[in-house]
Design a protein around this motif. Sequence first.
Motif, PDB file in Angstrom:
ATOM      1  N   VAL A   1      12.065-106.613 -20.756  1.00 17.64           N
ATOM      2  CA  VAL A   1      11.459-107.515 -21.735  1.00 17.64           C
ATOM      3  C   VAL A   1      12.216-108.841 -21.732  1.00 17.64           C
ATOM      4  O   VAL A   1      13.441-108.870 -21.917  1.00 17.64           O
ATOM      5  CB  VAL A   1      11.480-106.903 -23.146  1.00 17.64           C
ATOM      6  CG1 VAL A   1      10.905-107.881 -24.169  1.00 17.64           C
ATOM      7  CG2 VAL A   1      10.693-105.591 -23.170  1.00 17.64           C
ATOM      8  N   PHE A   2      11.494-109.945 -21.533  1.00 20.62           N
ATOM      9  CA  PHE A   2      12.125-111.264 -21.578  1.00 20.62           C
ATOM     10  C   PHE A   2      12.416-111.636 -23.033  1.00 20.62           C
ATOM     11  O   PHE A   2      11.544-111.539 -23.891  1.00 20.62           O
ATOM     12  CB  PHE A   2      11.205-112.320 -20.964  1.00 20.62           C
ATOM     13  CG  PHE A   2      11.203-112.341 -19.461  1.00 20.62           C
ATOM     14  CD1 PHE A   2      12.180-113.018 -18.759  1.00 20.62           C
ATOM     15  CD2 PHE A   2      10.212-111.683 -18.748  1.00 20.62           C
ATOM     16  CE1 PHE A   2      12.186-113.033 -17.369  1.00 20.62           C
ATOM     17  CE2 PHE A   2      10.196-111.695 -17.367  1.00 20.62           C
ATOM     18  CZ  PHE A   2      11.185-112.374 -16.675  1.00 20.62           C
ATOM     19  N   PRO A   3      13.652-112.092 -23.314  1.00 17.93           N
ATOM     20  CA  PRO A   3      13.962-112.514 -24.683  1.00 17.93           C
ATOM     21  C   PRO A   3      13.238-113.790 -25.086  1.00 17.93           C
ATOM     22  O   PRO A   3      12.990-114.023 -26.267  1.00 17.93           O
ATOM     23  CB  PRO A   3      15.481-112.714 -24.658  1.00 17.93           C
ATOM     24  CG  PRO A   3      15.820-112.927 -23.215  1.00 17.93           C
ATOM     25  CD  PRO A   3      14.828-112.143 -22.423  1.00 17.93           C
TER      26      PRO A   3
ATOM     27  N   GLY B   1       3.603-111.157 -29.475  1.00 17.24           N
ATOM     28  CA  GLY B   1       3.914-110.199 -28.421  1.00 17.24           C
ATOM     29  C   GLY B   1       5.141-110.573 -27.630  1.00 17.24           C
ATOM     30  O   GLY B   1       6.065-111.204 -28.135  1.00 17.24           O
ATOM     31  N   ALA B   2       5.127-110.197 -26.350  1.00 14.77           N
ATOM     32  CA  ALA B   2       6.277-110.425 -25.476  1.00 14.77           C
ATOM     33  C   ALA B   2       5.813-110.432 -24.031  1.00 14.77           C
ATOM     34  O   ALA B   2       4.746-109.913 -23.696  1.00 14.77           O
ATOM     35  CB  ALA B   2       7.330-109.344 -25.676  1.00 14.77           C
ATOM     36  N   TYR B   3       6.639-111.022 -23.179  1.00 11.64           N
ATOM     37  CA  TYR B   3       6.443-110.933 -21.732  1.00 11.64           C
ATOM     38  C   TYR B   3       7.398-109.869 -21.186  1.00 11.64           C
ATOM     39  O   TYR B   3       8.543-109.767 -21.635  1.00 11.64           O
ATOM     40  CB  TYR B   3       6.752-112.262 -21.052  1.00 11.64           C
ATOM     41  CG  TYR B   3       5.759-113.366 -21.330  1.00 11.64           C
ATOM     42  CD1 TYR B   3       4.453-113.287 -20.858  1.00 11.64           C
ATOM     43  CD2 TYR B   3       6.139-114.504 -22.048  1.00 11.64           C
ATOM     44  CE1 TYR B   3       3.536-114.302 -21.105  1.00 11.64           C
ATOM     45  CE2 TYR B   3       5.236-115.521 -22.296  1.00 11.64           C
ATOM     46  CZ  TYR B   3       3.939-115.416 -21.823  1.00 11.64           C
ATOM     47  OH  TYR B   3       3.039-116.409 -22.075  1.00 11.64           O
ATOM     48  N   TYR B   4       6.922-109.110 -20.217  1.00 13.86           N
ATOM     49  CA  TYR B   4       7.809-108.133 -19.586  1.00 13.86           C
ATOM     50  C   TYR B   4       7.503-108.013 -18.099  1.00 13.86           C
ATOM     51  O   TYR B   4       6.399-108.324 -17.638  1.00 13.86           O
ATOM     52  CB  TYR B   4       7.714-106.771 -20.271  1.00 13.86           C
ATOM     53  CG  TYR B   4       6.445-105.980 -20.054  1.00 13.86           C
ATOM     54  CD1 TYR B   4       6.325-105.071 -18.996  1.00 13.86           C
ATOM     55  CD2 TYR B   4       5.363-106.109 -20.920  1.00 13.86           C
ATOM     56  CE1 TYR B   4       5.169-104.328 -18.814  1.00 13.86           C
ATOM     57  CE2 TYR B   4       4.202-105.365 -20.746  1.00 13.86           C
ATOM     58  CZ  TYR B   4       4.111-104.475 -19.691  1.00 13.86           C
ATOM     59  OH  TYR B   4       2.963-103.745 -19.507  1.00 13.86           O
ATOM     60  N   LEU B   5       8.529-107.556 -17.367  1.00  6.70           N
ATOM     61  CA  LEU B   5       8.416-107.293 -15.935  1.00  6.70           C
ATOM     62  C   LEU B   5       8.331-105.794 -15.688  1.00  6.70           C
ATOM     63  O   LEU B   5       8.970-105.011 -16.388  1.00  6.70           O
ATOM     64  CB  LEU B   5       9.644-107.815 -15.183  1.00  6.70           C
ATOM     65  CG  LEU B   5       9.803-109.305 -14.912  1.00  6.70           C
ATOM     66  CD1 LEU B   5      11.141-109.541 -14.219  1.00  6.70           C
ATOM     67  CD2 LEU B   5       8.673-109.847 -14.068  1.00  6.70           C
TER      68      LEU B   5
END
Length: 208
Positions: free
Chosen positions: A103-105, A112-116
């Motif tokens: 999860v990108f801080p 929401g959030a961005y994640y790889l």
Amino acid sequence: MKNSINRLPAGMRRLLLLAALFAGLLAGWAIYEQQTAAREADLAAAIRATLTPGRISLPVPDTGASAVLDRYSGGGQRRYLQGSYRDGPERGLVSLDPATVFVFPAPRPAGGAYYLAPLYVSNQGTALWVYLALFSFDERSRQSRLVDAYLLGDRVELDGIEKAGSAALVRYRTHAPDQPMSARPAASQSVLLRVDPDGRLSAQKQTN
């Protein structure tokens, strides 16, 4: 104690005040870092809980096709979400590793959030293209949407993803120039991935 401090020279009192302020800032920053890490861990767990068959439909990188990840592949402790795709005469498989979620801080999309997560694409040939897929996760709907993907290469092995400020430091191994593709990759590589304000990945190769 107060009287003792008041008897100190003015310069010394200022130094003590600055030291106390600095210590307070350090303590506050440590608490903020702990809270941020806890939130990222909670988000990663929430995301993993949604990565189940039938929940993700995505465009297959570098093709004109899409795939629904509708089943598990593998067994034991390491299971992958998998789906099939067809791009004209080409048929292939797409696999997502739900256990490796970063999860990108920052930055964060609204709500929401961005994640790889690692994404593997194979077709009728011998290649296995390894991508790091960038997803946008909506906390209300619990849905993930693929927004970008970074190609690591063919038949590379991912060693890990770790936090580097607001970026992700990705360590992996690829084949050395003198290695056959059938051998296990041995050349260590790393790349720093960031999310731009427009929600796209930017990459900076690192010197090993």
